[in-house]
Design an enzyme around this catalytic site. Structure first.
Site, PDB file in Angstrom:
ATOM      1  N   LYS A  52      -1.445   6.294  -1.128  1.00 32.63           N
ATOM      2  CA  LYS A  52      -0.174   7.023  -1.083  1.00 32.63           C
ATOM      3  C   LYS A  52      -0.370   8.262  -0.200  1.00 32.63           C
ATOM      4  O   LYS A  52      -1.440   8.882  -0.231  1.00 32.63           O
ATOM      5  CB  LYS A  52       0.196   7.463  -2.512  1.00 32.63           C
ATOM      6  CG  LYS A  52       1.400   8.398  -2.620  1.00 32.63           C
ATOM      7  CD  LYS A  52       2.707   7.739  -2.237  1.00 32.63           C
ATOM      8  CE  LYS A  52       3.881   8.728  -2.267  1.00 32.63           C
ATOM      9  NZ  LYS A  52       5.108   8.154  -1.674  1.00 32.63           N
ATOM     10  N   CYS A 133       7.569  11.054   7.041  1.00 36.52           N
ATOM     11  CA  CYS A 133       8.185  11.003   5.705  1.00 36.52           C
ATOM     12  C   CYS A 133       9.631  11.498   5.787  1.00 36.52           C
ATOM     13  O   CYS A 133       9.875  12.626   6.200  1.00 36.52           O
ATOM     14  CB  CYS A 133       7.408  11.851   4.703  1.00 36.52           C
ATOM     15  SG  CYS A 133       8.289  11.943   3.116  1.00 36.52           S
ATOM     16  N   THR A 271       7.513  -3.423   0.929  1.00 39.02           N
ATOM     17  CA  THR A 271       8.494  -3.847  -0.081  1.00 39.02           C
ATOM     18  C   THR A 271       8.053  -5.112  -0.822  1.00 39.02           C
ATOM     19  O   THR A 271       8.147  -5.188  -2.053  1.00 39.02           O
ATOM     20  CB  THR A 271       9.871  -4.067   0.589  1.00 39.02           C
ATOM     21  OG1 THR A 271      10.303  -2.823   1.153  1.00 39.02           O
ATOM     22  CG2 THR A 271      10.906  -4.562  -0.410  1.00 39.02           C
TER      23      THR A 271
END
Ligand code: DHB
Length: 286
Positions: A52, A133, A271
């Site tokens: 992450k 981001c 995803t």
């Protein structure tokens, strides 16, 4: 060995001295935030682990619900929920495969401070500096500001002895591909990851926003973004001389091979990894 396109995904590759046993990675943000997540990736068939995106300190992230998906797309506004960079640095001693630490400092100087503090790690193999981001309210996506990107990379490469790549947002204009490539070509980057989510999409279900933060706006991933991921990989693979990590809407082996055809050396699954869990890597390879 003769080149067999169909078997590329299983073919090992070395990137800036780091050996990957196949071409599959998780996309940062997907099943890679907690120690449990990282353990699952460690045991999976992926060639490596991408963490992450992390900040200097722990962040709780945005209000729930902050993730939603359908067959066609995902939307997230996670808000950089992460354990802080020290957790991801220290966890890397457990790795059984290449370990790519994703960094996304928010405040002025935060990226530089984190990168300085990672210099001495012997178990972090590569850094993916996230310049894209879209979910921090009031903070721009760095890579849409060409001067800011150049300035940050200039400062990073003044001291940097890390093997570092950057993660880009999607671009939609030919000039932008050229301008960004001219900047990236000035630095000794190890790789480029393309693309991050399409920022600031809006999804309704029965006239309600499906996620809570930022009035419902968030980064769009999944199948709908694949044409943009492919075009960005295609363009950057022609303009840059370093490996491209392709990302965006990969659901199956065919999608992954389309990215290889477009010029990717590695592919990152986002995803569909969130939907299926780490068995997606086996599904794609077999
Ligand atoms: C987040 C989303 C991103 O697309 C990204 O690159 C980094 C962080 C997030 O909202 O946590």
């Amino acid at each position: 060995m003769s080149f067999n396109f169909e078997s590329t995904l299983e073919t090992p590759i070395t990137i800036d001295g780091v050996e990957f046993k196949n071409r599959l990675l998780n996309a940062s943000g997907c099943v890679c935030t907690s120690g449990e997540d990282l353990n699952m990736l460690n045991l999976s068939s992926s060639a490596g682990i991408v963490t992450k995106s992390c900040t200097l300190k722990y962040r709780e992230g945005n209000n729930m619900p902050r993730y939603y998906d359908t067959d066609a797309l995902s939307i997230n506004s996670t808000g950089l929920a992460n354990m802080g960079y020290e957790f991801y640095r220290d966890w890397s001693v457990n790795k059984k495969k290449p370990y790519i630490l994703s960094v996304a400092g928010v405040e002025n100087g935060e990226n530089l401070e984190i990168l300085r503090n990672l210099q001495n790690s012997t178990t972090v193999d590569l850094i993916e500096l996230n310049l894209s981001c879209p979910n921090i309210i009031g903070k721009p996506q760095i890579a849409y500001d060409f001067d800011a990107t150049d300035e940050l990379l200039r400062k990073v490469f003044e001291f940097n002895n890390l093997k570092l790549g950057v993660k880009l947002p999607p671009y939609f204009d030919t000039m932008h591909f050229n301008q960004m490539a001219d900047i990236l070509n000035k630095y000794k980057l190890s790789f480029v990851t393309s693309i991050n989510s399409l920022g600031n999409g809006l999804v309704y279900d029965s006239f309600n926003t499906v996620i809570a933060p930022n009035e419902g706006l968030g980064g769009i991933g999944g199948s709908v973004i694949k044409p943009f991921g492919l075009s960005n990989v295609y363009r950057f693979s022609k303009l840059l001389k370093i490996p491209i990590f392709g990302c965006g809407g990969i659901k199956n082996k065919n999608d992954a091979l389309e990215y290889i055809k477009a010029g990717a050396s590695m592919v990152e699954i986002g995803t569909q990894l969130v939907k299926d869990g780490t068995s997606i890597f086996d599904t794609i390879i077999n």
